[in-house]
Design an enzyme around this catalytic site. Sequence first.
Site, PDB file in Angstrom:
ATOM      1  N   GLU A   1       0.800  -1.221   0.000  1.00  0.00           N
ATOM      2  CA  GLU A   1       0.000   0.000   0.000  1.00  0.00           C
ATOM      3  C   GLU A   1       0.834   1.272   0.000  1.00  0.00           C
ATOM      4  O   GLU A   1       0.268   2.373   0.039  1.00  0.00           O
ATOM      5  CB  GLU A   1      -0.953  -0.028   1.187  1.00  0.00           C
ATOM      6  CG  GLU A   1      -2.007  -1.126   1.054  1.00  0.00           C
ATOM      7  CD  GLU A   1      -2.842  -1.308   2.303  1.00  0.00           C
ATOM      8  OE1 GLU A   1      -2.421  -0.816   3.383  1.00  0.00           O
ATOM      9  OE2 GLU A   1      -3.899  -1.945   2.220  1.00  0.00           O
TER      10      GLU A   1
ATOM     11  N   LYS B   1       5.600  -1.810   1.927  1.00  0.00           N
ATOM     12  CA  LYS B   1       4.932  -1.913   3.226  1.00  0.00           C
ATOM     13  C   LYS B   1       4.895  -3.342   3.740  1.00  0.00           C
ATOM     14  O   LYS B   1       5.123  -3.591   4.930  1.00  0.00           O
ATOM     15  CB  LYS B   1       3.511  -1.362   3.126  1.00  0.00           C
ATOM     16  CG  LYS B   1       2.726  -1.424   4.435  1.00  0.00           C
ATOM     17  CD  LYS B   1       1.337  -0.851   4.269  1.00  0.00           C
ATOM     18  CE  LYS B   1       0.564  -0.918   5.593  1.00  0.00           C
ATOM     19  NZ  LYS B   1      -0.803  -0.360   5.455  1.00  0.00           N
ATOM     20  N   GLN B   2       4.600  -4.289   2.847  1.00  0.00           N
ATOM     21  CA  GLN B   2       4.350  -5.665   3.289  1.00  0.00           C
ATOM     22  C   GLN B   2       4.468  -6.605   2.093  1.00  0.00           C
ATOM     23  O   GLN B   2       4.717  -6.161   0.972  1.00  0.00           O
ATOM     24  CB  GLN B   2       2.948  -5.765   3.888  1.00  0.00           C
ATOM     25  CG  GLN B   2       1.865  -5.321   2.938  1.00  0.00           C
ATOM     26  CD  GLN B   2       0.608  -4.832   3.633  1.00  0.00           C
ATOM     27  OE1 GLN B   2       0.645  -4.361   4.756  1.00  0.00           O
ATOM     28  NE2 GLN B   2      -0.523  -4.953   2.953  1.00  0.00           N
TER      29      GLN B   2
END
Length: 457
Positions: A203, A272-273
């Site tokens: 994101e 982010k991930q």
Amino acid sequence: MPGRASGATESKSQGRFNSPKSSTAAYTICCRAAETTSPGHSALALCPRIRTMGMFFGIAKRGCFPRFPFCTAKLLRRYCCIAIFDSLERNKKLPQMDTVASRFELIHIPIPVRFSFSPQFPWESAQLGVEVTPTDADTGIYEQHISSDIVLAVKQLWRLSGDLNWLKSYLDLVCGVADFWASRVQRRNDGSFGIYGVTGPDEYAVNVNNSAYTNAAARLSLEFAVEICGLLNVSCQNAGAWGEIASQMYIPFDSSRGIHPEYDGYTGGKIKQADVVLLGYPLGLDITDTVRLNDVKYYAARTDVNGPCMTDGIHTIALLSCGLPEAAAEYFPKSFANAKPPFWVWQETPTGGAVNFITGAGGFLQALIFGYGGLRIENGSLLFSPRLAPETSSMKVRGVRYRLAVFDVFWDQDHVIILNLPESAMTIFISDGLRSHEVPAGQRFQFPVSPFSVFAG
């Protein structure tokens, strides 16, 4: 708890793996499952979700749903599945349920017949099941892969149950999502299809073109729509277009470095991930171990160390699938580092964030079952590649539900024991690739540790 991993060394140390953490994670996820199909439990009621200030977040789909095949059939079907179809009906009836395709001027490819709706499920939903993502956040507009995440869940449940009548009830959903992606793709100069203006699981990268994860997930949805029409012997004039798009879907790949760029123009910035590393699991994209390893090494070094905790479980799974248990052991402890005493409830990040972050708990359980258990839900079988997690002498997954069978899987350093439980309504067959062994209900089968498949007879 059905399906929980056990047998771990007990420890009061927060930084060590222990059985209470796995039990708490399983308990927390099951307790968050919706026990109603009211409008408040909308499209994502297929799985428990993160609830923050009354909102339900789509990211919990990937984090938590893969563990649900090990819940009771009643919980899985009645409380987790039916609400998806109810939400689909609301999508057709409520004018405020705008689809992304109708909210933006998108280029459509010509297809012979179009469905009257194209479901784009909300990223955040509340009482009515509509999109309620705050206007200052872009995820509700661009994070469209959520619809494919739901189709992946339907595909997994179909493979587990083999129930054509159940699958038929999701025909409109699967075909509707395929139609949505058919409305989103554009022809590229090389003749392939691309998807523009999306946000992938990372994101930090908002409104990008050709997200590797989004394109791969869309391809999976299109392929499954073609498959489901064939399985149900349904004639659909759209199937040819879906198959064409899927076969020519562009997925970014840099052959010189052997990695998948996260999206067009990605320059190696912080993410982010987990994003690209999700291609191998859970999407099941057919990539080599070399590319999978290149991807996880490349993106692990660029992942925000203060990001959400479910990423470490995905890195663990990816490294184990590449046959690197030592490397996986570096990430596995991080998957439960955010579980805080005395009740071992997950928080989102090392410094705080959302409390009772069940996506983190789900990521941890996936690392146990799909990482160290090596489970993959194949078309017609379950594949296991068991290994012991760090600081364990044995592990056990209880209550695996496959077709009409219910069985436990135990393993230690030397042996695997499969117990087909007395309540199982089906014989199972265990295959190591050379021989097949019949295990009727109430009986067990022991063999040396090795990869094996389970078939239902």
